[in-house]
Design a protein around this motif. Structure first.
Motif, PDB file in Angstrom:
ATOM      1  N   THR A   1       0.843  -1.194   0.000  1.00 22.73           N
ATOM      2  CA  THR A   1       0.000   0.000   0.000  1.00 22.73           C
ATOM      3  C   THR A   1       0.887   1.257   0.000  1.00 22.73           C
ATOM      4  OG1 THR A   1      -0.195   0.540   2.367  1.00 22.73           O
ATOM      5  CG2 THR A   1      -1.498  -1.340   1.549  1.00 22.73           C
ATOM      6  N   PRO A   2       0.308   2.428  -0.237  1.00 23.56           N
ATOM      7  CA  PRO A   2       1.127   3.654  -0.214  1.00 23.56           C
ATOM      8  C   PRO A   2       1.793   3.951   1.124  1.00 23.56           C
ATOM      9  CG  PRO A   2      -0.954   4.046  -1.348  1.00 23.56           C
ATOM     10  CD  PRO A   2      -1.063   2.691  -0.738  1.00 23.56           C
ATOM     11  N   ASN A   3       1.396   3.225   2.189  1.00 21.48           N
ATOM     12  CA  ASN A   3       1.981   3.488   3.507  1.00 21.48           C
ATOM     13  C   ASN A   3       2.555   2.241   4.166  1.00 21.48           C
ATOM     14  OD1 ASN A   3       1.438   6.461   4.389  1.00 21.48           O
ATOM     15  ND2 ASN A   3      -0.372   5.818   3.251  1.00 21.48           N
ATOM     16  N   GLY A   4       2.838   1.238   3.353  1.00 21.25           N
ATOM     17  CA  GLY A   4       3.483   0.048   3.898  1.00 21.25           C
ATOM     18  C   GLY A   4       2.731  -1.219   3.574  1.00 21.25           C
ATOM     19  N   ILE A   5       3.342  -2.343   3.844  1.00 23.33           N
ATOM     20  CA  ILE A   5       2.699  -3.621   3.592  1.00 23.33           C
ATOM     21  C   ILE A   5       1.509  -3.785   4.527  1.00 23.33           C
ATOM     22  CG2 ILE A   5       4.201  -4.923   5.179  1.00 23.33           C
ATOM     23  CD1 ILE A   5       4.064  -7.234   3.059  1.00 23.33           C
TER      24      ILE A   5
ATOM     25  N   GLN B   1       5.263  -4.476   9.309  1.00 27.99           N
ATOM     26  CA  GLN B   1       6.245  -3.721   8.527  1.00 27.99           C
ATOM     27  C   GLN B   1       7.677  -4.088   8.915  1.00 27.99           C
ATOM     28  OE1 GLN B   1       4.375   0.347   9.425  1.00 27.99           O
ATOM     29  NE2 GLN B   1       5.189   0.653   7.359  1.00 27.99           N
ATOM     30  N   GLY B   2       7.907  -4.195  10.211  1.00 26.99           N
ATOM     31  CA  GLY B   2       9.254  -4.500  10.677  1.00 26.99           C
ATOM     32  C   GLY B   2       9.743  -5.843  10.188  1.00 26.99           C
ATOM     33  N   PHE B   3       8.895  -6.862  10.312  1.00 25.88           N
ATOM     34  CA  PHE B   3       9.303  -8.196   9.860  1.00 25.88           C
ATOM     35  C   PHE B   3       9.503  -8.233   8.349  1.00 25.88           C
ATOM     36  CE2 PHE B   3       7.341  -9.853  13.916  1.00 25.88           C
ATOM     37  CZ  PHE B   3       8.524 -10.326  14.440  1.00 25.88           C
ATOM     38  N   PHE B   4       8.594  -7.567   7.615  1.00 22.26           N
ATOM     39  CA  PHE B   4       8.739  -7.581   6.162  1.00 22.26           C
ATOM     40  C   PHE B   4       9.995  -6.836   5.731  1.00 22.26           C
ATOM     41  CE2 PHE B   4       7.933  -5.569   1.998  1.00 22.26           C
ATOM     42  CZ  PHE B   4       7.978  -6.731   1.229  1.00 22.26           C
ATOM     43  N   ALA B   5      10.294  -5.716   6.373  1.00 21.86           N
ATOM     44  CA  ALA B   5      11.491  -4.959   6.027  1.00 21.86           C
ATOM     45  C   ALA B   5      12.745  -5.809   6.202  1.00 21.86           C
ATOM     46  CB  ALA B   5      11.576  -3.702   6.887  1.00 21.86           C
ATOM     47  N   LEU B   6      12.838  -6.510   7.328  1.00 19.41           N
ATOM     48  CA  LEU B   6      14.008  -7.347   7.585  1.00 19.41           C
ATOM     49  C   LEU B   6      14.059  -8.540   6.631  1.00 19.41           C
ATOM     50  CD1 LEU B   6      14.011  -7.262  11.481  1.00 19.41           C
ATOM     51  CD2 LEU B   6      15.626  -6.135   9.944  1.00 19.41           C
ATOM     52  N   ALA B   7      12.879  -9.095   6.319  1.00 25.93           N
ATOM     53  CA  ALA B   7      12.830 -10.208   5.375  1.00 25.93           C
ATOM     54  C   ALA B   7      13.298  -9.755   4.000  1.00 25.93           C
ATOM     55  CB  ALA B   7      11.409 -10.764   5.309  1.00 25.93           C
ATOM     56  N   ALA B   8      12.846  -8.583   3.560  1.00 24.95           N
ATOM     57  CA  ALA B   8      13.248  -8.063   2.260  1.00 24.95           C
ATOM     58  C   ALA B   8      14.752  -7.794   2.223  1.00 24.95           C
ATOM     59  CB  ALA B   8      12.474  -6.789   1.945  1.00 24.95           C
ATOM     60  N   LEU B   9      15.273  -7.219   3.300  1.00 20.70           N
ATOM     61  CA  LEU B   9      16.709  -6.932   3.357  1.00 20.70           C
ATOM     62  C   LEU B   9      17.525  -8.216   3.298  1.00 20.70           C
ATOM     63  CD1 LEU B   9      18.792  -4.651   3.623  1.00 20.70           C
ATOM     64  CD2 LEU B   9      18.662  -4.941   6.106  1.00 20.70           C
ATOM     65  N   SER B  10      17.030  -9.267   3.941  1.00 17.77           N
ATOM     66  CA  SER B  10      17.742 -10.555   3.920  1.00 17.77           C
ATOM     67  C   SER B  10      17.835 -11.132   2.513  1.00 17.77           C
ATOM     68  CB  SER B  10      17.044 -11.557   4.858  1.00 17.77           C
ATOM     69  OG  SER B  10      15.825 -12.019   4.298  1.00 17.77           O
ATOM     70  N   GLU B  11      16.928 -10.707   1.634  1.00 19.87           N
ATOM     71  CA  GLU B  11      16.936 -11.160   0.243  1.00 19.87           C
ATOM     72  C   GLU B  11      17.547 -10.133  -0.703  1.00 19.87           C
ATOM     73  OE1 GLU B  11      16.097 -14.218  -0.722  1.00 19.87           O
ATOM     74  OE2 GLU B  11      15.794 -14.651   1.413  1.00 19.87           O
ATOM     75  N   GLY B  12      18.170  -9.096  -0.133  1.00 21.58           N
ATOM     76  CA  GLY B  12      18.814  -8.090  -0.952  1.00 21.58           C
ATOM     77  C   GLY B  12      17.872  -7.078  -1.576  1.00 21.58           C
TER      78      GLY B  12
ATOM     79  N   THR C   1      16.674  -4.068  -0.954  1.00 17.93           N
ATOM     80  CA  THR C   1      16.920  -2.974  -0.028  1.00 17.93           C
ATOM     81  C   THR C   1      15.863  -1.876  -0.096  1.00 17.93           C
ATOM     82  OG1 THR C   1      18.380  -1.904  -1.646  1.00 17.93           O
ATOM     83  CG2 THR C   1      19.403  -3.389  -0.050  1.00 17.93           C
ATOM     84  N   GLN C   2      15.268  -1.661  -1.273  1.00 14.40           N
ATOM     85  CA  GLN C   2      14.293  -0.581  -1.400  1.00 14.40           C
ATOM     86  C   GLN C   2      13.062  -0.843  -0.546  1.00 14.40           C
ATOM     87  OE1 GLN C   2      14.961   2.371  -3.181  1.00 14.40           O
ATOM     88  NE2 GLN C   2      13.290   2.927  -1.799  1.00 14.40           N
ATOM     89  N   TYR C   3      12.654  -2.095  -0.444  1.00 13.58           N
ATOM     90  CA  TYR C   3      11.511  -2.434   0.407  1.00 13.58           C
ATOM     91  C   TYR C   3      11.822  -2.116   1.866  1.00 13.58           C
ATOM     92  CZ  TYR C   3       9.306  -4.942  -3.486  1.00 13.58           C
ATOM     93  OH  TYR C   3       8.721  -5.266  -4.681  1.00 13.58           O
ATOM     94  N   PHE C   4      13.055  -2.438   2.276  1.00 17.07           N
ATOM     95  CA  PHE C   4      13.461  -2.124   3.646  1.00 17.07           C
ATOM     96  C   PHE C   4      13.407  -0.615   3.881  1.00 17.07           C
ATOM     97  CE2 PHE C   4      16.545  -0.671   6.734  1.00 17.07           C
ATOM     98  CZ  PHE C   4      16.316  -1.505   7.813  1.00 17.07           C
ATOM     99  N   GLU C   5      13.998   0.122   2.991  1.00 16.78           N
ATOM    100  CA  GLU C   5      14.041   1.576   3.162  1.00 16.78           C
ATOM    101  C   GLU C   5      12.644   2.181   3.204  1.00 16.78           C
ATOM    102  OE1 GLU C   5      16.814   4.070   1.342  1.00 16.78           O
ATOM    103  OE2 GLU C   5      18.225   2.474   0.828  1.00 16.78           O
ATOM    104  N   ASN C   6      11.769   1.721   2.324  1.00 15.05           N
ATOM    105  CA  ASN C   6      10.401   2.253   2.301  1.00 15.05           C
ATOM    106  C   ASN C   6       9.696   2.051   3.634  1.00 15.05           C
ATOM    107  OD1 ASN C   6      10.732   3.047  -0.339  1.00 15.05           O
ATOM    108  ND2 ASN C   6       9.640   1.308  -1.219  1.00 15.05           N
TER     109      ASN C   6
END
Length: 466
Positions: free
Chosen positions: A282-286, A314-325, A327-332
């Motif tokens: 969504t425009p404000n996060g997963i 959001q926190g779990f998804f950000a870390l999960a995305a970062l673990s897969e490289g 990075t933009q998902y984490f930053e968002n």
């Protein structure tokens, strides 16, 4: 006062939100006695609007940040949600996701090496796995029945699971549907992605714990492997290119389920890539569940537990995305939450997916004369704050506790060029860490937790050009 961990970087808005997050955590510590606590001790409440810990909140908060910020409060709170039963102890709380305590407890142990707690942890997990295998495990599907992690409201579920009397509690469903309830265990017949991912991780973790205790572990490794296969068989949706939320019942996207699939390495690389190809943000996060159910959309809003943005997801998804490289998902996710915390001067429970405003969502309510009630968003919610701290500690600072060592591999988001983390306590050690962009320092470091050195000063670099 316990050793205090401090963090500062070269972005003032992040420094402000970090202080708000830490403040949220410590303002939610109250004297409490329950479970294995024989007298009142400082424990972590679920939020400003709560006067008790919850099992899942406790596990997530310890896992996210509390084990680092206050081992004493972490231990107290973990013990407070255990129950004595039939001469032993097991995990209490809402039954379907109670096993998530395993993850929080083991993370606490890896950070502290608390041998006294180890024996309690071992017994609680062993007894709980046996209890839930007897009551909620489906041998045919090789999955565990029960609601989704944190999904205690009917707004998290399709129309089938709503109650005629508008009871908002999903666990009331089986009492209102005696012919449809499952005859064994509590009765909810659903199979949720996030919950089964947590059971997989619990089996995997307990196998590790058994190895530490020199106990047989092969059976738990097999159960983990079998459950991993069952998740991929029963939840993977080839046509959709992602994993379903409720096996055989709902093909929506579950934010926590997707995050756990990635964090626990349940999906293979082909499926992981497809997840990101087809992810909806969504425009404000997963969203916790996407999309929201039509009964709420038709009413002009979003369900409390569907379509809305919950920071702990959001926190779990950000870390999960970062673990897969990714990075933009984490930053968002990180900066979306940063901006809202500073704007509101607090970490709220839930946000509107389109406007980003604090928003509690629509849900049924027995006492409401209208079709749906607009619920409130709880104030200063602890797991919203610890989700933010987790993104800093495990994402930006790159801390990874493996059991016998701490691996550090940092990441710096856009516009952030320096980070200083001081007085981080783990085991009998203190870590002082400085992270720079494009400096002549190592990219990562490993610290043996059993080494004799008590104070460790590190300078690491991130080689990133945007």
């Amino acid at each position: 006062m316990e050793n205090f961990t401090s963090f500062v970087c070269d972005l003032n808005i992040v420094n402000e939100s970090y202080r708000l997050a830490v403040g949220t955590v410590f303002e939610n510590i109250l004297p409490f006695k329950d479970g294995l606590l024989k007298k009142e001790k400082p424990c972590l409440m679920a939020g400003l609007d709560y006067d008790t810990p919850w099992t899942r909140d406790t596990a997530i908060n310890v896992w996210n940040a509390m084990a680092l910020l206050s081992p004493e409060v972490s231990k107290n709170t973990l013990l407070s949600v255990l129950i004595k039963e039939n001469g032993g102890i097991r995990i209490g709380g809402q039954y379907w996701d109670a096993i998530i305590w395993t993850i929080g407890a083991y993370h606490y142990y890896k950070v502290t090496l608390d041998e006294e707690f180890f024996d309690v942890m071992f017994e609680a997990i062993k007894n709980s796995l046996k209890y839930f295998e007897d009551t909620e495990f489906d041998k045919e599907k090789n999955l565990f029945r029960g609601a989704a992690v944190y999904g205690d409201g009917v707004a998290a579920y399709p129309d089938k699971y709503t109650n005629e009397n508008k009871d908002p509690r999903v666990w009331a469903w089986q009492d209102n549907h005696p012919k449809e309830r499952f005859p064994v265990g509590f009765g909810l017949p659903m199979f949720a992605l996030s919950t089964n991912c947590v059971y997989y991780e619990a089996y995997r973790i307990f196998a590790e714990i058994c190895k530490i205790a020199n106990k047989p572990y092969a059976d738990y490794e097999k159960k983990a492997d079998d459950l991993k296969k069952a998740i991929n068989v029963n939840f993977w949706n080839e046509k959709k290119g992602s994993f379903d939320y409720l096996a055989g019942e709902c093909d929506y996207q579950e934010g926590l389920g997707i995050s756990f699939l990635l964090l626990f390495d349940i999906a293979d690389n082909i499926k992981k890539n497809k997840i990101f190809e087809n992810i909806n943000i969504t425009p404000n996060g997963i969203a916790c569940v996407y999309p929201s159910f039509k009964r709420y959309l038709n009413y002009g809003g979003f369900g409390r537990h569907s379509g809305t943005v919950w920071p702990h997801v959001q926190g779990f998804f950000a870390l999960a995305a970062l673990s897969e490289g990714k990075t933009q998902y984490f930053e968002n996710e990180f900066f979306w939450l940063t901006e809202k915390a500073v704007r509101d001067m607090q970490f709220s429970e839930i946000y509107h997916p389109l406007t980003g405003e604090i928003y509690g969502g629509l849900q049924e309510e027995t006492s409401c004369y209208k079709q749906f009630l607009l619920w409130s968003s709880a104030r200063c919610q602890t797991w919203s704050a610890t989700a933010y701290l987790a993104m800093i500690y495990y994402g930006i600072c790159g801390l990874n506790f493996t059991g016998n060592k701490l691996v550090i591999k940092p990441f710096l988001p856009h516009k952030m060029n320096k980070v200083v983390l001081k007085n981080l306590k783990f085991g009998n050690k203190i870590l002082n860490l400085e992270i720079f962009r494009n400096k002549d320092y190592p990219f990562e470091s490993e610290i043996n937790i059993n080494s004799s050195k008590e104070t460790i000063n590190l300078k690491l670099s991130v080689k990133q050009d945007f």
